[in-house]
Design a protein around this motif. Sequence first.
Motif, short mmCIF file in Angstrom:
data_model
loop_
_atom_site.label_atom_id
_atom_site.label_comp_id
_atom_site.label_asym_id
_atom_site.label_seq_id
_atom_site.Cartn_x
_atom_site.Cartn_y
_atom_site.Cartn_z
N ARG A 133 39.08 34.66 31.40
CA ARG A 133 38.73 35.29 30.13
C ARG A 133 37.22 35.34 29.94
NH1 ARG A 133 39.94 32.56 24.37
NH2 ARG A 133 38.16 31.34 25.06
N THR A 134 36.54 34.27 30.32
CA THR A 134 35.10 34.19 30.10
C THR A 134 34.30 34.94 31.15
OG1 THR A 134 35.39 32.03 29.06
CG2 THR A 134 33.17 32.59 29.79
N PHE A 135 34.68 34.79 32.42
CA PHE A 135 33.89 35.37 33.51
C PHE A 135 34.54 36.55 34.20
CE2 PHE A 135 32.56 30.81 33.46
CZ PHE A 135 31.26 31.02 33.02
N GLY A 136 35.76 36.92 33.80
CA GLY A 136 36.43 38.04 34.41
C GLY A 136 37.37 37.61 35.52
N GLU A 137 38.42 38.38 35.73
CA GLU A 137 39.43 38.01 36.71
C GLU A 137 38.91 38.10 38.14
OE1 GLU A 137 43.06 40.08 36.04
OE2 GLU A 137 43.35 39.24 34.04
N ALA A 138 38.05 39.06 38.41
CA ALA A 138 37.49 39.17 39.76
C ALA A 138 36.63 37.94 40.08
CB ALA A 138 36.67 40.45 39.90
N ASN A 139 35.88 37.48 39.10
CA ASN A 139 35.06 36.28 39.33
C ASN A 139 35.92 35.02 39.42
OD1 ASN A 139 32.62 37.63 39.44
ND2 ASN A 139 32.24 37.47 37.24
N GLN A 140 37.05 34.99 38.73
CA GLN A 140 37.98 33.88 38.93
C GLN A 140 38.44 33.84 40.39
OE1 GLN A 140 41.97 34.48 37.68
NE2 GLN A 140 42.42 32.30 37.33
N ALA A 141 38.78 35.01 40.94
CA ALA A 141 39.22 35.07 42.33
C ALA A 141 38.11 34.62 43.27
CB ALA A 141 39.67 36.49 42.67
N ARG A 142 36.88 35.04 43.00
CA ARG A 142 35.75 34.64 43.85
C ARG A 142 35.54 33.12 43.79
NH1 ARG A 142 33.35 39.47 41.15
NH2 ARG A 142 33.39 41.17 42.68
N ALA A 143 35.66 32.55 42.59
CA ALA A 143 35.46 31.10 42.44
C ALA A 143 36.54 30.32 43.18
CB ALA A 143 35.44 30.73 40.97
N ILE A 144 37.80 30.76 43.07
CA ILE A 144 38.89 30.08 43.77
C ILE A 144 38.68 30.18 45.28
CG2 ILE A 144 41.36 30.12 44.24
CD1 ILE A 144 40.62 28.94 41.52
N TRP A 145 38.27 31.34 45.76
CA TRP A 145 37.98 31.51 47.19
C TRP A 145 36.88 30.55 47.63
CZ3 TRP A 145 39.48 33.84 51.64
CH2 TRP A 145 38.54 33.91 52.67
N ALA A 146 35.82 30.46 46.83
CA ALA A 146 34.68 29.60 47.20
C ALA A 146 35.11 28.14 47.29
CB ALA A 146 33.55 29.77 46.19
N THR A 147 35.92 27.68 46.35
CA THR A 147 36.38 26.29 46.39
C THR A 147 37.30 26.04 47.58
OG1 THR A 147 36.13 25.99 44.00
CG2 THR A 147 37.63 24.50 45.14
N LEU A 148 38.20 26.97 47.84
CA LEU A 148 39.09 26.82 48.98
C LEU A 148 38.32 26.85 50.30
CD1 LEU A 148 42.10 29.06 47.87
CD2 LEU A 148 41.99 26.57 47.90
N ALA A 149 37.36 27.75 50.41
CA ALA A 149 36.55 27.83 51.63
C ALA A 149 35.73 26.55 51.81
CB ALA A 149 35.63 29.05 51.57
N TRP A 150 35.16 26.06 50.72
CA TRP A 150 34.40 24.80 50.79
C TRP A 150 35.31 23.66 51.25
CZ3 TRP A 150 35.48 20.45 47.80
CH2 TRP A 150 34.55 19.40 47.90
N ALA A 151 36.54 23.62 50.72
CA ALA A 151 37.46 22.54 51.09
C ALA A 151 37.82 22.59 52.57
CB ALA A 151 38.72 22.62 50.23
#
Length: 508
Positions: free
Chosen positions: A439-457
């Motif tokens: 809601r705050t940053f947009g759904e596309a940015n939610q997807a980017r953030a989840i990708w970044a955390t998964l890639a980092w992990a």
Amino acid sequence: MPRGYDVLALGYAALSVLVLLWDVLLAGQIARARRQSRLFLALTAICGLFVVPAALIVVASNSMLTGRAIHLVAWIWPVTLGVFVAQSGYALARRLVTPLFAVPIFALNVLLFAAAVVRYTGEFVPDLPSFLLGVEGAQASALGLLFGRAALASPLLLVLPLLSPAFRARWRVTKSVRALLAIAASAVVTLTLMEYPRAVHAAQTFSDMLEERLQERPKDDLLLGVRILPAVTSAPPPAALARDLALTDTLDIGAVSVTVLPRGVTAFALDSLALTLDNLRRDSVLIVVSLGYGRADGDLYRRSPSEYLTRRLQIVDRVVRRLRPDVLLPALDPSAAGAEVLGRVPLEWWQSYLTRASALTHRVRPRTRVGLAASTFSVEDSALYAWGERSDAIDVLGFSIATSFGGGASLVARHRVAARWMQRSRKPQWVFSARAFPRTFGEANQARAIWATLAWATRQSQVRGVIVDGAGDYETLVGLRAPSGRLRPAVAMVDRVRRALAEAAEAR
């Protein structure tokens, strides 16, 4: 007595009710007077008639439990705010009231209308430009000065519009009320405009996250999971259960997480939940259970910390015996959710509670591993994490990782701190919660953030599992599925990571 977040929430709720009363009563007063043009009277009548149901609709449309039936009429909220803009703009243009009152009210309504349009448009256009997302982000940042990170995802923190009068105030009390409303509106507008540049920058910082690379991992070395269901206070709602289980099947995930609150440890609730978890366990899905907090826990703790500890241990005993989790977190995010409800708790109390909870868990079910999650990356979190590394009571360490008001930059900073802490640890690590805020940053940015955390992990050899929080929007707006039932783009990112890890393992 409530304290902290509860006091603010109660105060904000009371203020919201007063604003609604102002709008409805003022609309009725203007309509009875009939001193203005028909256009102004029509605009005022529409505002007074629709503001209450529109506010209820927008709150209901933010939850998976009610949103599917409501989302078709969610457009009523931005349309109603548009009418408020027209009404207050008319009053300002015709100088029906003093500009000292009319200007702040009009500016407030314009900002609320713009944020509502951006939010509604985001349901259909996931990747909005940063300068538009900044409007919603700035409003969340302004609320964050009072409510902290809850402003990023709470479905209840709604800023309401104000109706503009059609005549000058005659009574001293009326003048005082209008002055207070004008000051409040000016403060909200000023804070929002001040936060806007930072909010735009925060939205822009997600842009490069899809370039994060995945690291190949041995098969079954890294489990991907999802938190399902709202926090358990009774038997799982059938609709939420059906949708969340369908999502776990779609993603073919290896772990699920549930949060149980004190009200949810009744025999009926635990039996209902246990049936669901047993079905998942038969499909070789690992079960993670976190124990949350009730609203009364703060009073119970302050009255007697030792008695409250005993009560928590009773909850641990019942949950472990009935749900038989593979991983148990006896305390959900002690420095975040715990501090919000209990207030400031000494490190020694947490150590005592976690030690005794671990001993009880291992005695009741030796196969269950006891975990501890850091979430705020504060000094208190650091001390508790360091103790967990030294203590035999903690089997699994981990983190709850989420974006903050800084957007992608705040997420990257948390990744760095977590990696630095893990360097000194010999225990297996988990990301017990990976979340972003559509809601705050947009759904596309939610997807980017989840990708970044998964890639980092995947690049952290000690990380054994990542749980995406959560399957749907329940208490907070963070879900992979929107309240309407639509899957958000983040689902494709999770599936992409799962497939990449599986293909890499098969190629070995």
